[in-house]
Design a protein around this motif. Structure first.
Motif, mmCIF file in Angstrom:
data_model
loop_
_atom_site.group_PDB
_atom_site.id
_atom_site.type_symbol
_atom_site.label_atom_id
_atom_site.label_comp_id
_atom_site.label_asym_id
_atom_site.label_seq_id
_atom_site.Cartn_x
_atom_site.Cartn_y
_atom_site.Cartn_z
ATOM 1 N N VAL A 274 -6.710 -19.267 -13.582
ATOM 2 C CA VAL A 274 -7.231 -18.019 -14.111
ATOM 3 C C VAL A 274 -7.312 -18.162 -15.625
ATOM 4 C CG1 VAL A 274 -4.921 -16.985 -14.239
ATOM 5 C CG2 VAL A 274 -6.943 -15.513 -14.172
ATOM 6 N N SER A 275 -8.369 -17.615 -16.241
ATOM 7 C CA SER A 275 -8.559 -17.802 -17.675
ATOM 8 C C SER A 275 -8.790 -16.471 -18.382
ATOM 9 C CB SER A 275 -9.734 -18.736 -17.943
ATOM 10 O OG SER A 275 -10.959 -18.049 -17.817
ATOM 11 N N LEU A 276 -8.828 -16.543 -19.695
ATOM 12 C CA LEU A 276 -8.986 -15.356 -20.522
ATOM 13 C C LEU A 276 -10.369 -14.728 -20.381
ATOM 14 C CD1 LEU A 276 -7.249 -16.607 -23.795
ATOM 15 C CD2 LEU A 276 -6.285 -15.118 -22.029
ATOM 16 N N THR A 277 -11.348 -15.507 -19.965
ATOM 17 C CA THR A 277 -12.715 -14.981 -19.858
ATOM 18 C C THR A 277 -12.950 -14.206 -18.567
ATOM 19 O OG1 THR A 277 -13.493 -17.031 -18.823
ATOM 20 C CG2 THR A 277 -13.618 -16.885 -21.236
ATOM 21 N N GLY A 278 -11.959 -14.176 -17.663
ATOM 22 C CA GLY A 278 -12.143 -13.525 -16.373
ATOM 23 C C GLY A 278 -12.438 -14.499 -15.256
ATOM 24 N N PHE A 279 -12.450 -15.786 -15.584
ATOM 25 C CA PHE A 279 -12.680 -16.816 -14.573
ATOM 26 C C PHE A 279 -11.441 -16.990 -13.693
ATOM 27 C CE2 PHE A 279 -11.484 -21.250 -13.712
ATOM 28 C CZ PHE A 279 -12.475 -21.622 -12.817
ATOM 29 N N TYR A 280 -11.646 -17.174 -12.413
ATOM 30 C CA TYR A 280 -10.552 -17.563 -11.536
ATOM 31 C C TYR A 280 -11.097 -18.453 -10.420
ATOM 32 C CZ TYR A 280 -12.189 -13.751 -8.485
ATOM 33 O OH TYR A 280 -12.947 -12.916 -7.691
ATOM 34 N N ARG A 281 -10.220 -19.344 -9.945
ATOM 35 C CA ARG A 281 -10.612 -20.308 -8.914
ATOM 36 C C ARG A 281 -9.404 -20.619 -8.037
ATOM 37 N NH1 ARG A 281 -14.415 -24.781 -9.216
ATOM 38 N NH2 ARG A 281 -14.552 -24.405 -11.460
ATOM 39 N N VAL A 282 -9.628 -20.706 -6.738
ATOM 40 C CA VAL A 282 -8.610 -21.161 -5.792
ATOM 41 C C VAL A 282 -9.272 -22.176 -4.868
ATOM 42 C CG1 VAL A 282 -7.186 -19.082 -5.852
ATOM 43 C CG2 VAL A 282 -9.087 -19.218 -4.241
ATOM 44 N N GLY A 283 -8.520 -23.186 -4.487
ATOM 45 C CA GLY A 283 -9.122 -24.203 -3.635
ATOM 46 C C GLY A 283 -8.097 -25.115 -3.003
ATOM 47 N N VAL A 284 -8.562 -25.888 -2.043
ATOM 48 C CA VAL A 284 -7.735 -26.879 -1.363
ATOM 49 C C VAL A 284 -8.631 -28.062 -1.000
ATOM 50 C CG1 VAL A 284 -8.107 -25.753 0.884
ATOM 51 C CG2 VAL A 284 -6.174 -27.311 0.579
ATOM 52 N N LYS A 285 -8.097 -29.260 -1.106
ATOM 53 C CA LYS A 285 -8.834 -30.451 -0.700
ATOM 54 C C LYS A 285 -7.842 -31.508 -0.262
ATOM 55 C CE LYS A 285 -9.259 -31.991 -5.522
ATOM 56 N NZ LYS A 285 -10.235 -32.388 -6.578
ATOM 57 N N GLY A 286 -8.314 -32.452 0.572
ATOM 58 C CA GLY A 286 -7.401 -33.472 1.038
ATOM 59 C C GLY A 286 -8.073 -34.498 1.928
ATOM 60 N N ASN A 287 -7.269 -35.493 2.313
ATOM 61 C CA ASN A 287 -7.704 -36.583 3.182
ATOM 62 C C ASN A 287 -6.649 -36.781 4.262
ATOM 63 O OD1 ASN A 287 -10.058 -37.832 1.443
ATOM 64 N ND2 ASN A 287 -8.351 -37.522 0.036
ATOM 65 N N ASN A 288 -7.055 -36.664 5.504
ATOM 66 C CA ASN A 288 -6.145 -36.812 6.637
ATOM 67 C C ASN A 288 -6.446 -38.134 7.341
ATOM 68 O OD1 ASN A 288 -4.172 -35.025 8.390
ATOM 69 N ND2 ASN A 288 -5.502 -36.139 9.795
ATOM 70 N N ILE A 289 -5.482 -39.065 7.298
ATOM 71 C CA ILE A 289 -5.657 -40.404 7.855
ATOM 72 C C ILE A 289 -4.842 -40.526 9.139
ATOM 73 C CG2 ILE A 289 -5.336 -42.868 7.436
ATOM 74 C CD1 ILE A 289 -5.675 -42.271 4.460
ATOM 75 N N PHE A 290 -5.510 -40.847 10.244
ATOM 76 C CA PHE A 290 -4.849 -40.923 11.538
ATOM 77 C C PHE A 290 -4.244 -42.310 11.769
ATOM 78 C CE2 PHE A 290 -7.720 -37.359 11.899
ATOM 79 C CZ PHE A 290 -7.006 -36.442 12.659
ATOM 80 N N ARG A 291 -3.646 -42.481 12.928
ATOM 81 C CA ARG A 291 -2.922 -43.706 13.261
ATOM 82 C C ARG A 291 -3.833 -44.927 13.121
ATOM 83 N NH1 ARG A 291 1.795 -44.723 15.648
ATOM 84 N NH2 ARG A 291 2.103 -42.485 15.993
ATOM 85 N N ASN A 292 -3.294 -45.934 12.421
ATOM 86 C CA ASN A 292 -3.996 -47.197 12.162
ATOM 87 C C ASN A 292 -5.320 -47.000 11.416
ATOM 88 O OD1 ASN A 292 -2.054 -48.904 13.398
ATOM 89 N ND2 ASN A 292 -2.866 -48.364 15.416
ATOM 90 N N ASP A 293 -5.478 -45.834 10.808
ATOM 91 C CA ASP A 293 -6.665 -45.520 10.021
ATOM 92 C C ASP A 293 -7.950 -45.685 10.832
ATOM 93 O OD1 ASP A 293 -8.080 -44.675 7.844
ATOM 94 O OD2 ASP A 293 -8.013 -46.575 6.769
ATOM 95 N N ARG A 294 -7.889 -45.351 12.126
ATOM 96 C CA ARG A 294 -9.082 -45.432 12.965
ATOM 97 C C ARG A 294 -9.975 -44.210 12.794
ATOM 98 N NH1 ARG A 294 -9.447 -49.585 16.204
ATOM 99 N NH2 ARG A 294 -7.591 -50.827 16.711
#
Length: 417
Positions: free
Chosen positions: A124-144
């Motif tokens: 959140v900033s002084l200008t009124g800007f705000y942002r929320v987010g999520v990101k990621g990488n899910n690697i399964f068994r043996n990277d298959r």
């Protein structure tokens, strides 16, 4: 006589035995119950525990961040760390940020695989800007198999120069409030060593409105859109082919990453009024040079079909490519960028980078080499989790039509590429 002597000796033995017992066991001649006596002690300065030093809270904070740099994903289900901070960006001004990062493993037997990761952030900033987010990488068994995701929502008062290179180079801009919701998810299946194919879906919605105390800026903003609507939404479906030998996705130290994406946005899943297409190519290379030093190279191109609305244009600037330029100032149907970055660990969890590169934003009928823009800058890194960084970059670009140097700061999670 002998009988009296024997009785006296027996009494002496009994008294001696009682005296030899522990002092805490007392027997009253009138009682038939033995009881235990514990003396009462009163607290004093000598027996009180020493007060905790005032610096203990600070030491706990230091230990928390020291321990967070160690990969505990083999020991815990989720190795989680968060950090608050302040930041500054040329497009959002000064503000507060809260970043959380986590590592986990779905395959703990294969210790050669990189950990799965996720990041959650709010600003959140002084200008009124705000942002929320999520990101990621899910690697399964043996990277298959892999699942990658990126979703965020933000709202901010922003600037708009117009569409295309000539409009962006002018120093004249108008303001509007923009709110954007976007989500992208991809599923990849490994078909050979390092080679993956997959599918994906994404959603994008940009809603624009007047800024507070607007003095005709919004009308000028609409005029620069060339007849396009101020807001659009679109749902797309993608096919991917990727070759990936990176040792750790958020912050590679070695390896190659090549990604080819083709996307369709059907007419019935958007308010664009027609079917549009999108293509993207990314080529990244990472190599260790000397102790603590990594060379990273990034080439990428984005190509939209004619009829794509301005909200989905390829653009230069922001936190990933052409840092230093205002996010979205240079935008058009297509964009190509090339960047090189030297990353150096300075001391323990603190690192630094320098970079340089160039980019061009164009449509199919007006590409010109002379419109290629430079980018260069420096940055600081702090290792929030094992090889998961928060970063502060300050980038520089070219000059606008008035001769004013374009520059700006970026605060973000993970590396730019």
């Amino acid at each position: 006589m002998h009988r009296r002597i024997a009785i006296f000796a027996l009494l002496v033995a009994i008294v001696s035995t009682a005296a030899a017992q522990n002092d805490s066991i007392l027997v009253n001649g009138r009682d038939t119950i033995a009881y235990s006596y514990t003396p009462i002690t009163f607290p004093n300065a000598a027996t009180q525990p020493a007060p905790k030093p005032k610096s203990e809270a600070w030491q706990k904070i230091v230990r928390y961040f020291t321990e967070s740099a160690r990969d505990k994903s083999f020991e815990k289900k989720v190795d989680f760390t968060f950090i608050p901070g302040i930041y500054y960006s040329n497009s959002t001004s000064a503000g507060l940020a809260l970043v959380a990062a986590g590592l986990y493993r779905l395959d703990r037997e294969n210790r050669t695989l990189p950990a799965s990761d996720f990041s959650i952030y709010a600003t959140v900033s002084l200008t009124g800007f705000y942002r929320v987010g999520v990101k990621g990488n899910n690697i399964f068994r043996n990277d298959r198999r892999r699942i990658t995701y990126d979703a965020e929502f933000y709202s901010q008062p922003t600037k708009f120069w117009g569409l295309g290179y000539d409009a962006a180079r002018r120093g004249d801009y108008v303001r509007y409030n923009g709110s954007r919701c976007s989500a992208d998810i991809r599923y990849l299946e490994r078909i050979a060593k390092g080679l993956y194919i997959g599918v994906g879906a994404d959603f994008d919605y940009l809603y624009s409105r007047k800024v507070r105390n607007d003095e005709g800026d919004y009308d000028r903003f609409l005029g620069r859109l060339g007849g396009e609507k101020p807001s659009y939404y679109a749902l797309g479906a993608s096919l991917f082919v990727e070759f990936d030998t990176r040792d750790f996705i958020p912050n590679p130290a070695r390896g190659v990453y090549i990604s080819l994406q083709g996307k369709i946005r059907p007419k019935g899943t958007s308010d664009i009024g027609r079917t549009t297409y999108y293509g993207r190519l990314v080529v990244d290379y990472y190599q260790r040079l000397w102790r603590g030093a990594i060379l990273a190279l990034d080439l990428r191109g984005e190509f939209n079909s004619n009829g794509t609305p301005w909200t989905l244009y390829a653009s230069l600037g922001g936190s990933h490519n052409m840092r230093g330029y205002y996010d979205g100032r240079y935008s058009d149907l297509c964009a190509v960028t090339l960047q090189a970055e030297l990353r150096q660990r300075i001391y323990k969890r603190l690192g630094g980078v320098v970079w340089g590169g160039a980019g061009n934003c164009f449509s199919y009928d007006n590409f010109a080499w002379r419109n290629t823009l430079p980018t260069y800058g420096v940055g600081l890194r702090f290792e929030l989790k094992r090889r998961v960084n928060i970063r502060l970059d300050y980038g520089f670009g070219g000059k606008d039509s008035r001769g004013k140097l374009i520059h700006g700061a970026v605060f973000s999670v993970n590396e730019a590429f």
